[in-house]
Design a protein around this motif. Structure first.
Motif, PDB file in Angstrom:
ATOM      1  N   GLU A  11       0.844  -1.085  -0.011  1.00 40.49           N
ATOM      2  CA  GLU A  11       0.188  -0.082   0.049  1.00 40.49           C
ATOM      3  C   GLU A  11       0.740   1.278  -0.039  1.00 40.49           C
ATOM      4  O   GLU A  11       1.869   1.332   0.868  1.00 40.49           O
ATOM      5  CB  GLU A  11      -0.821  -0.018   1.006  1.00 40.49           C
ATOM      6  CG  GLU A  11      -2.024  -1.140   1.149  1.00 40.49           C
ATOM      7  CD  GLU A  11      -2.879  -0.982   2.555  1.00 40.49           C
ATOM      8  OE1 GLU A  11      -2.637  -0.110   3.348  1.00 40.49           O
ATOM      9  OE2 GLU A  11      -3.607  -2.139   2.886  1.00 40.49           O
ATOM     10  N   ALA A  12       0.558   2.108  -1.043  1.00 42.00           N
ATOM     11  CA  ALA A  12       1.512   3.472  -0.912  1.00 42.00           C
ATOM     12  C   ALA A  12       1.375   4.310   0.244  1.00 42.00           C
ATOM     13  O   ALA A  12       0.291   4.272   1.061  1.00 42.00           O
ATOM     14  CB  ALA A  12       1.231   4.027  -2.057  1.00 42.00           C
ATOM     15  N   PRO A  13       2.474   4.751   0.841  1.00 40.31           N
ATOM     16  CA  PRO A  13       2.325   5.527   2.124  1.00 40.31           C
ATOM     17  C   PRO A  13       1.401   6.887   1.790  1.00 40.31           C
ATOM     18  O   PRO A  13       1.304   7.468   0.905  1.00 40.31           O
ATOM     19  CB  PRO A  13       3.601   5.890   2.423  1.00 40.31           C
ATOM     20  CG  PRO A  13       4.291   5.924   0.954  1.00 40.31           C
ATOM     21  CD  PRO A  13       3.931   4.814   0.172  1.00 40.31           C
ATOM     22  N   PHE A  14       0.861   7.224   3.031  1.00 36.14           N
ATOM     23  CA  PHE A  14      -0.113   8.425   2.952  1.00 36.14           C
ATOM     24  C   PHE A  14      -1.276   8.308   2.191  1.00 36.14           C
ATOM     25  O   PHE A  14      -1.924   9.354   1.480  1.00 36.14           O
ATOM     26  CB  PHE A  14       0.743   9.680   2.656  1.00 36.14           C
ATOM     27  CG  PHE A  14       1.699   9.809   3.895  1.00 36.14           C
ATOM     28  CD1 PHE A  14       1.261  10.656   5.111  1.00 36.14           C
ATOM     29  CD2 PHE A  14       2.731   9.472   3.987  1.00 36.14           C
ATOM     30  CE1 PHE A  14       1.889  10.721   6.031  1.00 36.14           C
ATOM     31  CE2 PHE A  14       3.780   9.770   4.962  1.00 36.14           C
ATOM     32  CZ  PHE A  14       3.361  10.319   5.860  1.00 36.14           C
ATOM     33  N   GLY A  15      -1.623   7.127   1.284  1.00 41.47           N
ATOM     34  CA  GLY A  15      -2.787   6.922   0.547  1.00 41.47           C
ATOM     35  C   GLY A  15      -2.320   7.436  -0.889  1.00 41.47           C
ATOM     36  O   GLY A  15      -3.367   7.978  -1.545  1.00 41.47           O
ATOM     37  N   LEU A  16      -1.111   7.554  -1.321  1.00 41.59           N
ATOM     38  CA  LEU A  16      -0.725   8.331  -2.758  1.00 41.59           C
ATOM     39  C   LEU A  16      -1.186   7.244  -3.730  1.00 41.59           C
ATOM     40  O   LEU A  16      -0.935   6.199  -3.615  1.00 41.59           O
ATOM     41  CB  LEU A  16       0.702   8.618  -2.526  1.00 41.59           C
ATOM     42  CG  LEU A  16       1.392   9.453  -1.351  1.00 41.59           C
ATOM     43  CD1 LEU A  16       2.666   9.584  -1.623  1.00 41.59           C
ATOM     44  CD2 LEU A  16       0.749  10.760  -1.652  1.00 41.59           C
ATOM     45  N   LEU A 153      12.921   7.097  -1.854  1.00 47.39           N
ATOM     46  CA  LEU A 153      12.049   8.164  -1.151  1.00 47.39           C
ATOM     47  C   LEU A 153      10.802   7.525  -0.763  1.00 47.39           C
ATOM     48  O   LEU A 153      10.381   7.898   0.353  1.00 47.39           O
ATOM     49  CB  LEU A 153      11.742   9.299  -2.407  1.00 47.39           C
ATOM     50  CG  LEU A 153      10.411  10.200  -1.945  1.00 47.39           C
ATOM     51  CD1 LEU A 153      10.857  11.115  -0.670  1.00 47.39           C
ATOM     52  CD2 LEU A 153      10.259  10.977  -3.267  1.00 47.39           C
ATOM     53  N   MET A 154      10.354   6.765  -1.489  1.00 48.67           N
ATOM     54  CA  MET A 154       8.909   6.055  -1.051  1.00 48.67           C
ATOM     55  C   MET A 154       9.107   5.107   0.221  1.00 48.67           C
ATOM     56  O   MET A 154       8.298   5.208   1.103  1.00 48.67           O
ATOM     57  CB  MET A 154       8.334   4.992  -2.131  1.00 48.67           C
ATOM     58  CG  MET A 154       7.740   5.978  -3.425  1.00 48.67           C
ATOM     59  SD  MET A 154       6.623   7.203  -3.048  1.00 48.67           S
ATOM     60  CE  MET A 154       5.192   6.178  -2.890  1.00 48.67           C
ATOM     61  N   GLN A 161       5.490   7.655   7.582  1.00 53.59           N
ATOM     62  CA  GLN A 161       4.152   7.498   7.981  1.00 53.59           C
ATOM     63  C   GLN A 161       3.859   6.572   9.624  1.00 53.59           C
ATOM     64  O   GLN A 161       2.970   6.748  10.261  1.00 53.59           O
ATOM     65  CB  GLN A 161       3.080   6.919   6.872  1.00 53.59           C
ATOM     66  CG  GLN A 161       1.741   6.551   7.300  1.00 53.59           C
ATOM     67  CD  GLN A 161       1.145   5.949   5.870  1.00 53.59           C
ATOM     68  OE1 GLN A 161       1.590   4.979   5.277  1.00 53.59           O
ATOM     69  NE2 GLN A 161      -0.149   6.234   5.624  1.00 53.59           N
ATOM     70  N   GLN A 162       4.740   5.536   9.264  1.00 56.35           N
ATOM     71  CA  GLN A 162       4.706   4.750  10.623  1.00 56.35           C
ATOM     72  C   GLN A 162       5.375   5.385  11.838  1.00 56.35           C
ATOM     73  O   GLN A 162       4.390   5.087  12.763  1.00 56.35           O
ATOM     74  CB  GLN A 162       5.637   3.573  10.350  1.00 56.35           C
ATOM     75  CG  GLN A 162       5.185   2.412   9.318  1.00 56.35           C
ATOM     76  CD  GLN A 162       6.237   1.401   9.116  1.00 56.35           C
ATOM     77  OE1 GLN A 162       7.258   1.323   9.761  1.00 56.35           O
ATOM     78  NE2 GLN A 162       5.996   0.688   7.893  1.00 56.35           N
ATOM     79  N   PHE A 163       6.020   6.068  11.739  1.00 56.58           N
ATOM     80  CA  PHE A 163       6.490   6.765  12.847  1.00 56.58           C
ATOM     81  C   PHE A 163       5.659   8.087  13.314  1.00 56.58           C
ATOM     82  O   PHE A 163       6.066   8.580  14.393  1.00 56.58           O
ATOM     83  CB  PHE A 163       7.902   7.342  12.762  1.00 56.58           C
ATOM     84  CG  PHE A 163       9.089   6.111  12.490  1.00 56.58           C
ATOM     85  CD1 PHE A 163       8.748   4.680  12.834  1.00 56.58           C
ATOM     86  CD2 PHE A 163       9.979   6.504  12.031  1.00 56.58           C
ATOM     87  CE1 PHE A 163       9.487   4.011  12.565  1.00 56.58           C
ATOM     88  CE2 PHE A 163      11.175   5.763  11.757  1.00 56.58           C
ATOM     89  CZ  PHE A 163      10.862   4.043  12.026  1.00 56.58           C
ATOM     90  N   ARG A 164       4.995   8.422  12.519  1.00 61.71           N
ATOM     91  CA  ARG A 164       3.990   9.523  12.930  1.00 61.71           C
ATOM     92  C   ARG A 164       3.168   9.407  14.061  1.00 61.71           C
ATOM     93  O   ARG A 164       2.410  10.087  14.788  1.00 61.71           O
ATOM     94  CB  ARG A 164       3.043  10.155  11.654  1.00 61.71           C
ATOM     95  CG  ARG A 164       3.743  10.955  10.703  1.00 61.71           C
ATOM     96  CD  ARG A 164       4.368  12.338  11.239  1.00 61.71           C
ATOM     97  NE  ARG A 164       2.809  13.150  11.581  1.00 61.71           N
ATOM     98  CZ  ARG A 164       3.281  14.398  12.110  1.00 61.71           C
ATOM     99  NH1 ARG A 164       4.502  14.897  12.194  1.00 61.71           N
ATOM    100  NH2 ARG A 164       2.057  14.868  12.623  1.00 61.71           N
TER     101      ARG A 164
END
Length: 283
Positions: A11-16, A153-154, A161-164
């Motif tokens: 799954e692309a991070p942040f819903g990209l 970068l991805m 995203q995980q660490f947020r």
């Protein structure tokens, strides 16, 4: 042999839905931080900064945040941020800038909501994982592997995203409405000539009250804020364009190039030409 299997679909991070564009990667040691990156904003880029060592205090949208190893800062586009490191408070960082970012539900080139804290504090293990990826990204980009750098970068965005979830203490402080009006005014007019009285008249307050609120909320007087915005914008133009220094001086509000050079050198610790030569990496 030990074999590890993927447990879920990618799954692309942040819903990209489409990959963003990597713009640059920077690595600054504590010695180099004696020449700070002054107050600035990017119209179409997001910056992700990991503090690797030292201590400083960053200002994001005028709000101060302590910065030390393991702090991960996200600067959305158009958000003014100040990184006033120097000889008395050296700080080591790695950072990247990216554009073409469209997170569902947010404006373009915004990674986190406007009311979210711009910093999260990572554990030592998380910090090591992220800085390793940054180092590989930096090495691949300087080696000319632009395609590989975009894939890395991805991977970094996935970790971010995980660490947020490890948000720093508290959320972003409530903005003082009038203080925001001051900053908005200066951000629009910093390249123009205006006095404290003229700004106070435009905002319908006394010069004393204006100066007090600005100093209380940003740590700078209105005139200091103007100076740092000018120098920060000049740094951006020096890094991202080939414009002559005299043209940049005029564009940020200095009719006298000598005065610009003196102000820049005082704020950054080197001349504009030296800053351009030493800051930008050429493949």
């Amino acid at each position: 042999m030990i074999q590890c299997f993927v447990k879920k679909e990618y799954e692309a991070p942040f819903g990209l839905t489409q990959p963003p564009r990597l713009f640059s990667v920077s690595r600054t040691d504590e010695k180099a931080s004696a020449h700070p990156r002054v107050m600035h904003a990017h119209d179409d880029l997001v910056e992700i900064v990991l503090v690797r060592g030292g201590e400083s205090r960053y200002y994001v949208g005028g709000t101060p945040y302590d910065a030390r190893r393991g702090d991960l800062f996200i600067f959305n586009s158009r958000v003014v941020h100040d990184e006033p490191s120097g000889p008395d408070r050296p700080v080591a960082t790695v950072s990247l800038a990216l554009g073409g970012l469209q997170v569902p539900g947010l404006r373009e080139n915004t990674l986190i909501p406007a009311d979210a804290s711009p910093v999260c504090r990572l554990s030592e293990a998380q910090t090591i994982r992220l800085e390793r990826l940054y180092d590989v990204l930096y090495d691949e980009l300087t080696a000319g592997n632009d395609d590989g750098a975009h894939h890395l970068l991805m991977a970094i965005l996935t970790l971010v995203q995980q660490f947020r979830g490890a948000l720093a203490e508290g959320s972003a402080q409530d903005a003082n409405v009038f203080a925001q009006r001051i900053k908005d005014y200066i951000d629009r007019h910093f390249a123009e000539e205006f006095s404290l009285q003229q700004m106070a008249d435009a905002l319908h307050v006394s010069p004393y009250y204006l100066a007090h609120v600005c100093k209380e909320t940003t740590g700078y007087s209105p005139l200091q804020y103007v100076l740092r915005r000018r120098i920060g914008e000049a740094q951006t133009l020096l890094i991202t364009t080939d414009l002559p220094v005299t043209r940049i001086a005029a564009q940020v509000g200095y009719d006298n190039p000598s005065h610009f050079n003196a102000q820049f050198s005082k704020a950054v610790g080197m001349s504009p030409r030296t800053f351009r030569r030493e800051y930008v990496y050429h493949k």
